[in-house]
Write a protein that holds these residues in place. Structure first.
Motif, PDB file in Angstrom:
ATOM      1  N   ALA A  70       3.246   1.656  -0.772  1.00 12.97           N
ATOM      2  CA  ALA A  70       2.379   0.520  -1.027  1.00 12.97           C
ATOM      3  C   ALA A  70       3.398  -0.534  -1.591  1.00 12.97           C
ATOM      4  N   THR A  71       3.447  -1.788  -0.959  1.00 13.78           N
ATOM      5  CA  THR A  71       3.775  -3.105  -1.482  1.00 13.78           C
ATOM      6  C   THR A  71       3.109  -4.140  -1.424  1.00 13.78           C
ATOM      7  N   ARG A  72       3.356  -5.122  -2.020  1.00 13.25           N
ATOM      8  CA  ARG A  72       2.610  -6.562  -1.701  1.00 13.25           C
ATOM      9  C   ARG A  72       3.611  -7.358  -0.921  1.00 13.25           C
ATOM     10  N   ALA A  73       2.963  -8.078  -0.141  1.00 10.06           N
ATOM     11  CA  ALA A  73       3.793  -8.922   0.903  1.00 10.06           C
ATOM     12  C   ALA A  73       4.169 -10.106   0.021  1.00 10.06           C
ATOM     13  N   ALA A  74       5.262 -10.495   0.231  1.00 12.93           N
ATOM     14  CA  ALA A  74       6.082 -11.903  -0.340  1.00 12.93           C
ATOM     15  C   ALA A  74       5.344 -13.021   0.131  1.00 12.93           C
ATOM     16  N   HIS A  75       5.158 -13.862  -1.095  1.00 16.71           N
ATOM     17  CA  HIS A  75       4.441 -15.342  -0.637  1.00 16.71           C
ATOM     18  C   HIS A  75       5.522 -16.268  -1.159  1.00 16.71           C
ATOM     19  N   ALA A  76       5.450 -17.426  -0.568  1.00 13.05           N
ATOM     20  CA  ALA A  76       5.900 -18.618  -1.057  1.00 13.05           C
ATOM     21  C   ALA A  76       5.230 -19.128  -2.295  1.00 13.05           C
ATOM     22  N   PRO A  77       5.458 -19.994  -3.351  1.00  8.94           N
ATOM     23  CA  PRO A  77       4.594 -20.318  -4.213  1.00  8.94           C
ATOM     24  C   PRO A  77       3.511 -21.097  -3.593  1.00  8.94           C
ATOM     25  N   VAL A  86      -3.247 -13.300   0.603  1.00  3.83           N
ATOM     26  CA  VAL A  86      -3.008 -12.397  -0.127  1.00  3.83           C
ATOM     27  C   VAL A  86      -2.943 -11.204   0.783  1.00  3.83           C
ATOM     28  N   SER A  87      -1.740 -10.272   0.665  1.00  3.82           N
ATOM     29  CA  SER A  87      -1.689  -9.088   1.763  1.00  3.82           C
ATOM     30  C   SER A  87      -1.068  -8.013   0.767  1.00  3.82           C
ATOM     31  N   LEU A  88      -1.542  -6.760   1.353  1.00  2.00           N
ATOM     32  CA  LEU A  88      -0.970  -5.551   0.967  1.00  2.00           C
ATOM     33  C   LEU A  88      -0.308  -4.722   2.148  1.00  2.00           C
ATOM     34  N   ARG A  89       0.938  -4.088   1.974  1.00  2.56           N
ATOM     35  CA  ARG A  89       1.504  -3.351   2.884  1.00  2.56           C
ATOM     36  C   ARG A  89       1.645  -1.770   2.777  1.00  2.56           C
ATOM     37  N   LEU A  90       1.255  -0.992   3.805  1.00  7.19           N
ATOM     38  CA  LEU A  90       1.357   0.318   3.331  1.00  7.19           C
ATOM     39  C   LEU A  90       2.125   0.815   4.597  1.00  7.19           C
ATOM     40  N   ARG A  91       3.294   1.618   4.092  1.00  7.09           N
ATOM     41  CA  ARG A  91       4.227   2.191   4.959  1.00  7.09           C
ATOM     42  C   ARG A  91       4.078   3.760   5.099  1.00  7.09           C
ATOM     43  N   ASN A  92       3.982   4.303   5.974  1.00  7.72           N
ATOM     44  CA  ASN A  92       3.903   5.618   6.318  1.00  7.72           C
ATOM     45  C   ASN A  92       5.144   6.410   6.818  1.00  7.72           C
ATOM     46  N   ASP A  93       5.783   7.004   5.866  1.00  7.21           N
ATOM     47  CA  ASP A  93       7.285   7.815   6.311  1.00  7.21           C
ATOM     48  C   ASP A  93       7.118   9.380   6.307  1.00  7.21           C
ATOM     49  N   GLY A  94       5.348   9.668   6.324  1.00  2.00           N
ATOM     50  CA  GLY A  94       5.092  11.095   6.507  1.00  2.00           C
ATOM     51  C   GLY A  94       5.203  11.594   7.878  1.00  2.00           C
ATOM     52  N   PRO A  95       5.106  12.701   8.124  1.00  2.00           N
ATOM     53  CA  PRO A  95       5.088  13.610   9.394  1.00  2.00           C
ATOM     54  C   PRO A  95       3.745  13.336  10.434  1.00  2.00           C
ATOM     55  N   SER A  96       2.785  12.983   9.704  1.00  2.00           N
ATOM     56  CA  SER A  96       1.350  12.444  10.645  1.00  2.00           C
ATOM     57  C   SER A  96       0.864  11.061  10.086  1.00  2.00           C
ATOM     58  N   ALA A  97      -0.025  10.785  10.819  1.00  2.00           N
ATOM     59  CA  ALA A  97      -1.151   9.773  10.510  1.00  2.00           C
ATOM     60  C   ALA A  97      -1.982   9.900   9.253  1.00  2.00           C
ATOM     61  N   ALA A  98      -1.956   8.890   8.553  1.00  2.00           N
ATOM     62  CA  ALA A  98      -2.521   9.105   7.289  1.00  2.00           C
ATOM     63  C   ALA A  98      -3.758   7.862   7.078  1.00  2.00           C
ATOM     64  N   THR A  99      -4.640   8.414   6.202  1.00  2.00           N
ATOM     65  CA  THR A  99      -5.801   7.263   5.800  1.00  2.00           C
ATOM     66  C   THR A  99      -5.574   7.167   4.426  1.00  2.00           C
TER      67      THR A  99
END
Length: 376
Positions: A70-77, A86-99
Protein backbone atom coordinates in the motif's frame (compact mmCIF):
# COMPACT_ATOMS: atom_id res chain seq x y z
CA UNK A 1 10.84 -4.17 7.55
CA UNK A 2 12.18 -7.72 7.87
CA UNK A 3 11.26 -10.14 10.65
CA UNK A 4 14.02 -11.00 13.10
CA UNK A 5 13.28 -14.74 12.82
CA UNK A 6 11.06 -16.87 10.67
CA UNK A 7 8.58 -17.44 13.46
CA UNK A 8 8.08 -13.78 14.33
CA UNK A 9 5.86 -11.51 12.23
CA UNK A 10 7.44 -8.42 10.68
CA UNK A 11 7.49 -5.37 12.94
CA UNK A 12 4.31 -3.37 12.53
CA UNK A 13 2.17 -6.35 11.67
CA UNK A 14 -0.80 -7.01 13.91
CA UNK A 15 -3.80 -9.28 14.23
CA UNK A 16 -6.95 -8.80 16.24
CA UNK A 17 -10.39 -10.30 16.55
CA UNK A 18 -13.15 -8.00 15.40
CA UNK A 19 -16.23 -7.36 17.51
CA UNK A 20 -18.22 -9.69 15.27
CA UNK A 21 -15.47 -12.29 15.61
CA UNK A 22 -15.57 -12.06 19.41
CA UNK A 23 -19.32 -12.67 19.41
CA UNK A 24 -18.84 -15.52 16.91
CA UNK A 25 -16.30 -17.26 19.14
CA UNK A 26 -18.44 -16.72 22.24
CA UNK A 27 -21.54 -18.19 20.61
CA UNK A 28 -19.62 -21.09 19.05
CA UNK A 29 -17.96 -21.92 22.36
CA UNK A 30 -21.28 -21.77 24.22
CA UNK A 31 -22.97 -24.03 21.67
CA UNK A 32 -20.12 -26.55 21.76
CA UNK A 33 -20.11 -26.55 25.57
CA UNK A 34 -23.88 -27.01 25.81
CA UNK A 35 -23.84 -29.72 23.14
CA UNK A 36 -21.08 -31.60 24.99
CA UNK A 37 -22.63 -31.15 28.45
CA UNK A 38 -26.19 -32.02 27.33
CA UNK A 39 -25.00 -34.64 24.87
CA UNK A 40 -26.61 -32.96 21.88
CA UNK A 41 -24.41 -33.98 18.92
CA UNK A 42 -25.94 -31.59 16.33
CA UNK A 43 -25.37 -28.61 18.63
CA UNK A 44 -21.84 -29.79 19.41
CA UNK A 45 -21.06 -30.20 15.71
CA UNK A 46 -22.47 -26.75 14.91
CA UNK A 47 -20.25 -25.19 17.59
CA UNK A 48 -17.20 -27.00 16.18
CA UNK A 49 -18.14 -25.92 12.64
CA UNK A 50 -18.36 -22.27 13.69
CA UNK A 51 -14.95 -22.47 15.36
CA UNK A 52 -13.56 -24.09 12.21
CA UNK A 53 -14.97 -21.24 10.10
CA UNK A 54 -13.33 -18.78 12.46
CA UNK A 55 -9.96 -20.48 11.95
CA UNK A 56 -10.53 -20.60 8.18
CA UNK A 57 -11.32 -16.89 8.16
CA UNK A 58 -8.04 -16.20 10.01
CA UNK A 59 -6.05 -18.27 7.51
CA UNK A 60 -7.68 -16.65 4.47
CA UNK A 61 -7.28 -13.13 5.89
CA UNK A 62 -3.59 -13.67 6.49
CA UNK A 63 -3.22 -15.17 3.02
CA UNK A 64 -4.80 -12.07 1.47
CA UNK A 65 -1.94 -9.90 2.73
CA UNK A 66 0.76 -11.86 0.93
CA UNK A 67 2.32 -9.68 -1.77
CA UNK A 68 0.18 -6.61 -1.04
CA UNK A 69 1.87 -3.17 -0.94
CA UNK A 70 0.00 0.00 0.00
CA UNK A 71 1.24 3.49 -0.89
CA UNK A 72 -0.10 7.01 -1.11
CA UNK A 73 -0.31 8.63 -4.50
CA UNK A 74 2.11 11.54 -4.88
CA UNK A 75 0.57 15.01 -5.15
CA UNK A 76 1.83 18.45 -6.00
CA UNK A 77 1.43 20.98 -3.17
CA UNK A 78 -2.07 22.47 -2.85
CA UNK A 79 -3.34 25.66 -1.30
CA UNK A 80 -5.47 25.64 1.83
CA UNK A 81 -9.10 25.65 0.70
CA UNK A 82 -8.27 24.13 -2.71
CA UNK A 83 -10.05 20.83 -3.49
CA UNK A 84 -7.63 17.95 -4.12
CA UNK A 85 -8.08 14.27 -4.79
CA UNK A 86 -6.26 12.28 -2.12
CA UNK A 87 -5.60 8.71 -3.25
CA UNK A 88 -4.27 5.40 -1.97
CA UNK A 89 -2.75 2.70 -4.15
CA UNK A 90 -2.71 -1.05 -3.58
CA UNK A 91 -0.41 -3.32 -5.58
CA UNK A 92 -0.86 -7.06 -5.58
CA UNK A 93 2.29 -9.08 -6.25
CA UNK A 94 0.73 -12.22 -4.83
CA UNK A 95 -0.24 -15.38 -6.74
CA UNK A 96 -4.00 -14.68 -6.81
CA UNK A 97 -6.59 -11.92 -6.64
CA UNK A 98 -6.96 -10.28 -3.24
CA UNK A 99 -9.53 -8.23 -1.34
CA UNK A 100 -8.11 -5.87 1.27
CA UNK A 101 -8.44 -2.38 2.69
CA UNK A 102 -5.94 0.43 3.05
CA UNK A 103 -6.13 2.93 5.87
CA UNK A 104 -4.15 6.16 5.87
CA UNK A 105 -4.56 9.57 7.40
CA UNK A 106 -7.79 11.08 6.08
CA UNK A 107 -8.71 7.93 4.10
CA UNK A 108 -9.91 4.35 4.51
CA UNK A 109 -10.54 2.51 1.23
CA UNK A 110 -11.64 -1.04 0.40
CA UNK A 111 -10.06 -2.69 -2.65
CA UNK A 112 -12.03 -5.67 -3.94
CA UNK A 113 -10.61 -8.39 -6.19
CA UNK A 114 -7.29 -6.72 -7.02
CA UNK A 115 -5.86 -9.03 -9.71
CA UNK A 116 -2.49 -10.71 -9.30
CA UNK A 117 0.20 -8.39 -10.64
CA UNK A 118 -2.25 -5.47 -10.75
CA UNK A 119 -2.42 -2.09 -9.07
CA UNK A 120 -5.57 -0.17 -8.17
CA UNK A 121 -5.89 3.45 -7.04
CA UNK A 122 -8.84 4.84 -5.11
CA UNK A 123 -9.43 8.11 -3.33
CA UNK A 124 -11.69 10.98 -2.44
CA UNK A 125 -11.75 14.73 -3.01
CA UNK A 126 -10.83 16.63 0.14
CA UNK A 127 -10.30 20.26 1.14
CA UNK A 128 -7.84 21.20 3.87
CA UNK A 129 -8.48 24.40 5.79
CA UNK A 130 -4.99 24.90 7.23
CA UNK A 131 -1.46 24.72 5.89
CA UNK A 132 0.81 21.87 6.92
CA UNK A 133 1.66 18.32 5.90
CA UNK A 134 -0.95 15.61 5.40
CA UNK A 135 0.21 12.02 5.56
CA UNK A 136 3.81 10.95 5.36
CA UNK A 137 3.54 8.00 7.69
CA UNK A 138 3.08 4.57 6.16
CA UNK A 139 -0.53 3.59 5.39
CA UNK A 140 -1.86 0.34 6.82
CA UNK A 141 -3.13 -2.49 4.63
CA UNK A 142 -5.64 -4.80 6.30
CA UNK A 143 -7.62 -7.92 5.40
CA UNK A 144 -10.48 -9.72 7.15
CA UNK A 145 -11.88 -11.54 4.10
CA UNK A 146 -14.29 -13.31 3.82
CA UNK A 147 -16.32 -13.15 7.08
CA UNK A 148 -14.73 -10.17 8.85
CA UNK A 149 -14.08 -12.14 12.05
CA UNK A 150 -10.28 -11.74 12.22
CA UNK A 151 -8.32 -8.79 10.86
CA UNK A 152 -4.64 -8.91 9.90
CA UNK A 153 -2.77 -5.65 9.31
CA UNK A 154 0.63 -4.76 7.85
CA UNK A 155 2.43 -1.46 7.23
CA UNK A 156 2.61 -0.08 3.72
CA UNK A 157 5.28 2.10 2.16
CA UNK A 158 5.82 5.52 3.78
CA UNK A 159 5.89 8.69 1.72
CA UNK A 160 3.48 10.50 -0.54
CA UNK A 161 2.87 13.30 1.91
CA UNK A 162 0.77 16.23 0.74
CA UNK A 163 1.99 19.79 1.36
CA UNK A 164 -0.81 22.24 2.09
CA UNK A 165 0.30 25.80 1.31
CA UNK A 166 -1.13 28.97 2.88
CA UNK A 167 -4.57 30.07 1.79
CA UNK A 168 -4.75 32.57 -1.08
CA UNK A 169 -6.21 36.04 -1.33
CA UNK A 170 -6.48 38.26 -4.39
CA UNK A 171 -3.74 40.66 -5.54
CA UNK A 172 -4.02 43.63 -7.90
CA UNK A 173 -0.61 43.19 -9.52
CA UNK A 174 -0.63 46.61 -11.17
CA UNK A 175 -1.37 48.25 -7.83
CA UNK A 176 1.28 46.10 -6.18
CA UNK A 177 3.99 47.14 -8.65
CA UNK A 178 3.04 50.79 -8.26
CA UNK A 179 3.18 50.47 -4.46
CA UNK A 180 6.61 48.78 -4.53
CA UNK A 181 8.08 51.46 -6.76
CA UNK A 182 6.68 54.16 -4.49
CA UNK A 183 7.89 52.51 -1.27
CA UNK A 184 11.26 51.18 -2.45
CA UNK A 185 11.78 53.17 -5.63
CA UNK A 186 12.66 56.82 -6.22
CA UNK A 187 10.58 58.36 -3.43
CA UNK A 188 12.72 60.52 -1.18
CA UNK A 189 15.76 60.50 -3.47
CA UNK A 190 17.36 63.29 -5.48
CA UNK A 191 16.92 63.69 -9.21
CA UNK A 192 20.47 62.49 -9.77
CA UNK A 193 19.79 59.33 -7.73
CA UNK A 194 16.54 58.79 -9.60
CA UNK A 195 18.27 59.15 -12.94
CA UNK A 196 20.94 56.68 -11.84
CA UNK A 197 18.24 54.20 -10.76
CA UNK A 198 16.53 54.56 -14.13
CA UNK A 199 19.79 54.04 -15.97
CA UNK A 200 20.38 50.86 -14.00
CA UNK A 201 17.31 49.39 -15.67
CA UNK A 202 18.40 49.97 -19.28
CA UNK A 203 21.52 49.90 -21.41
CA UNK A 204 22.67 53.01 -23.31
CA UNK A 205 22.47 52.39 -27.05
CA UNK A 206 23.83 55.74 -28.35
CA UNK A 207 22.69 59.29 -29.12
CA UNK A 208 20.24 60.72 -31.62
CA UNK A 209 18.70 64.02 -32.67
CA UNK A 210 16.45 65.74 -30.18
CA UNK A 211 12.73 65.28 -30.79
CA UNK A 212 9.87 67.25 -29.25
CA UNK A 213 8.81 65.55 -26.04
CA UNK A 214 12.26 64.21 -25.08
CA UNK A 215 13.19 64.84 -21.48
CA UNK A 216 15.83 67.43 -20.67
CA UNK A 217 17.69 65.02 -18.40
CA UNK A 218 18.31 62.74 -21.42
CA UNK A 219 20.20 65.45 -23.34
CA UNK A 220 23.81 64.46 -24.09
CA UNK A 221 25.48 67.79 -23.42
CA UNK A 222 28.93 66.98 -24.83
CA UNK A 223 27.53 65.97 -28.24
CA UNK A 224 25.12 68.92 -28.16
CA UNK A 225 27.98 71.36 -27.55
CA UNK A 226 30.17 69.80 -30.25
CA UNK A 227 27.44 69.66 -32.91
CA UNK A 228 25.71 72.92 -32.05
CA UNK A 229 22.28 71.28 -31.90
CA UNK A 230 20.58 69.17 -29.20
CA UNK A 231 21.21 65.44 -29.02
CA UNK A 232 19.71 62.99 -26.50
CA UNK A 233 20.72 59.61 -25.14
CA UNK A 234 18.88 56.61 -26.58
CA UNK A 235 18.38 53.49 -24.46
CA UNK A 236 17.49 49.91 -25.17
CA UNK A 237 14.16 48.87 -23.75
CA UNK A 238 14.54 48.40 -20.01
CA UNK A 239 13.94 44.82 -18.91
CA UNK A 240 11.05 44.15 -16.57
CA UNK A 241 12.24 43.78 -12.99
CA UNK A 242 12.31 40.44 -11.23
CA UNK A 243 10.57 39.84 -7.91
CA UNK A 244 12.57 39.33 -4.73
CA UNK A 245 10.18 38.57 -1.89
CA UNK A 246 11.45 38.01 1.64
CA UNK A 247 9.15 36.30 4.15
CA UNK A 248 9.73 37.17 7.80
CA UNK A 249 7.79 34.74 10.07
CA UNK A 250 8.19 36.77 13.23
CA UNK A 251 6.63 35.67 16.52
CA UNK A 252 7.35 36.99 20.00
CA UNK A 253 8.92 34.62 22.57
CA UNK A 254 5.48 34.07 24.16
CA UNK A 255 3.08 34.31 21.21
CA UNK A 256 -0.64 34.86 21.73
CA UNK A 257 -3.38 33.47 19.47
CA UNK A 258 -3.49 36.90 17.81
CA UNK A 259 0.23 36.67 17.04
CA UNK A 260 -0.25 33.24 15.48
CA UNK A 261 -3.15 34.60 13.42
CA UNK A 262 -0.96 37.46 12.18
CA UNK A 263 1.67 34.95 11.09
CA UNK A 264 -0.87 32.95 9.09
CA UNK A 265 -2.20 36.14 7.51
CA UNK A 266 1.33 37.21 6.53
CA UNK A 267 2.07 33.84 4.92
CA UNK A 268 -1.20 34.05 2.97
CA UNK A 269 -0.27 37.55 1.78
CA UNK A 270 3.17 36.36 0.64
CA UNK A 271 1.72 33.32 -1.12
CA UNK A 272 -0.87 35.47 -2.90
CA UNK A 273 1.77 37.90 -4.23
CA UNK A 274 4.05 35.12 -5.47
CA UNK A 275 1.24 33.25 -7.21
CA UNK A 276 -0.15 36.41 -8.84
CA UNK A 277 3.33 37.28 -10.16
CA UNK A 278 3.88 33.74 -11.46
CA UNK A 279 0.50 33.62 -13.21
CA UNK A 280 1.21 36.94 -14.91
CA UNK A 281 4.42 35.43 -16.31
CA UNK A 282 7.46 37.32 -17.43
CA UNK A 283 10.39 37.65 -15.05
CA UNK A 284 12.06 35.41 -12.53
CA UNK A 285 10.84 35.10 -8.94
CA UNK A 286 13.00 34.59 -5.84
CA UNK A 287 11.45 33.75 -2.48
CA UNK A 288 13.73 34.06 0.56
CA UNK A 289 12.34 32.70 3.83
CA UNK A 290 13.92 34.03 7.01
CA UNK A 291 14.01 31.84 10.09
CA UNK A 292 16.11 29.49 12.15
CA UNK A 293 16.79 27.52 8.95
CA UNK A 294 16.70 30.13 6.13
CA UNK A 295 15.63 29.00 2.65
CA UNK A 296 15.96 30.66 -0.77
CA UNK A 297 14.30 29.42 -3.95
CA UNK A 298 14.22 30.90 -7.46
CA UNK A 299 12.32 29.97 -10.59
CA UNK A 300 10.89 31.29 -13.82
CA UNK A 301 7.17 32.04 -13.39
CA UNK A 302 4.46 29.41 -13.87
CA UNK A 303 1.70 27.81 -11.83
CA UNK A 304 3.94 24.86 -10.94
CA UNK A 305 6.78 27.25 -10.08
CA UNK A 306 4.56 29.13 -7.61
CA UNK A 307 3.87 25.92 -5.70
CA UNK A 308 7.56 25.03 -5.75
CA UNK A 309 8.57 28.45 -4.45
CA UNK A 310 5.97 28.41 -1.68
CA UNK A 311 6.57 24.85 -0.48
CA UNK A 312 8.75 25.96 2.48
CA UNK A 313 5.79 27.97 3.82
CA UNK A 314 3.74 24.81 4.39
CA UNK A 315 5.75 23.84 7.46
CA UNK A 316 7.19 27.22 8.44
CA UNK A 317 7.12 28.07 12.13
CA UNK A 318 7.63 31.49 13.66
CA UNK A 319 10.74 32.81 15.38
CA UNK A 320 11.52 35.86 17.48
CA UNK A 321 14.84 36.27 15.61
CA UNK A 322 14.28 35.15 12.02
CA UNK A 323 17.53 35.36 10.04
CA UNK A 324 17.38 35.84 6.24
CA UNK A 325 19.35 33.65 3.83
CA UNK A 326 22.81 34.81 2.82
CA UNK A 327 23.02 35.78 0.01
CA UNK A 328 19.49 37.18 -0.05
CA UNK A 329 19.07 37.07 -3.82
CA UNK A 330 19.24 39.32 -6.92
CA UNK A 331 18.48 42.73 -5.40
CA UNK A 332 19.81 45.00 -8.17
CA UNK A 333 17.17 44.39 -10.84
CA UNK A 334 14.27 43.28 -8.65
CA UNK A 335 11.15 44.59 -7.03
CA UNK A 336 12.22 44.11 -3.42
CA UNK A 337 9.57 43.34 -0.80
CA UNK A 338 9.61 42.10 2.80
CA UNK A 339 6.36 40.47 3.94
CA UNK A 340 6.33 40.29 7.72
CA UNK A 341 3.91 39.29 10.44
CA UNK A 342 4.82 42.45 12.37
CA UNK A 343 4.23 46.05 11.27
CA UNK A 344 7.22 48.26 10.44
CA UNK A 345 9.59 45.32 10.29
CA UNK A 346 13.23 46.33 10.89
CA UNK A 347 14.33 43.57 8.53
CA UNK A 348 13.56 45.74 5.49
CA UNK A 349 15.94 48.47 6.67
CA UNK A 350 18.60 45.90 7.58
CA UNK A 351 18.42 44.33 4.11
CA UNK A 352 18.55 47.77 2.54
CA UNK A 353 21.78 48.54 4.37
CA UNK A 354 23.28 45.13 3.50
CA UNK A 355 22.47 45.31 -0.22
CA UNK A 356 22.50 49.04 -0.83
CA UNK A 357 19.00 48.75 -2.26
CA UNK A 358 15.80 49.81 -0.47
CA UNK A 359 13.20 47.18 0.39
CA UNK A 360 9.48 47.81 0.73
CA UNK A 361 7.90 46.29 3.85
CA UNK A 362 4.30 45.18 4.30
CA UNK A 363 2.34 43.29 6.91
CA UNK A 364 -1.33 42.26 7.14
CA UNK A 365 -1.87 45.05 9.68
CA UNK A 366 -1.07 47.59 6.94
CA UNK A 367 -4.17 46.49 4.97
CA UNK A 368 -2.62 47.35 1.56
CA UNK A 369 -5.14 48.55 -1.01
CA UNK A 370 -3.83 46.11 -3.64
CA UNK A 371 -4.55 43.00 -1.52
CA UNK A 372 -7.79 41.34 -0.45
CA UNK A 373 -7.46 38.48 2.04
CA UNK A 374 -9.33 35.30 1.25
CA UNK A 375 -11.93 33.66 3.49
CA UNK A 376 -10.55 31.85 6.53
Amino acid sequence: MRPTTRREPPPGRSVHVTREGAWWVAVATAMAAIGWYKTIPPLLLLGYAMLALFALNAWLARRQLRGLTATRAAHAPVYAGEPVRVSLRLRNDGPSAATAGVRGSQLDQLFENVPAGGEVERGETRTFAERGVVGGEAPRVWADFPLGLVRFEAPGTPGGELLVLPALGSVDLVGFRRWVRREAGVEGRSRRQAARAAADRADLRGVRDYRPGDGLRDIHWKTTARRGEPFVREYDAAPDPELLLVVEPWLPPAPTPADAENLEAALSLAASVVRAWCLAGGTRVTVAVAGDDPVRRSSTPSEAAARFLLAPLATLSGSDRPAPPDPIGPAARSERVVVSSRPASPLAAALGRATGRPFAAVSPADAPAWYQAGPR
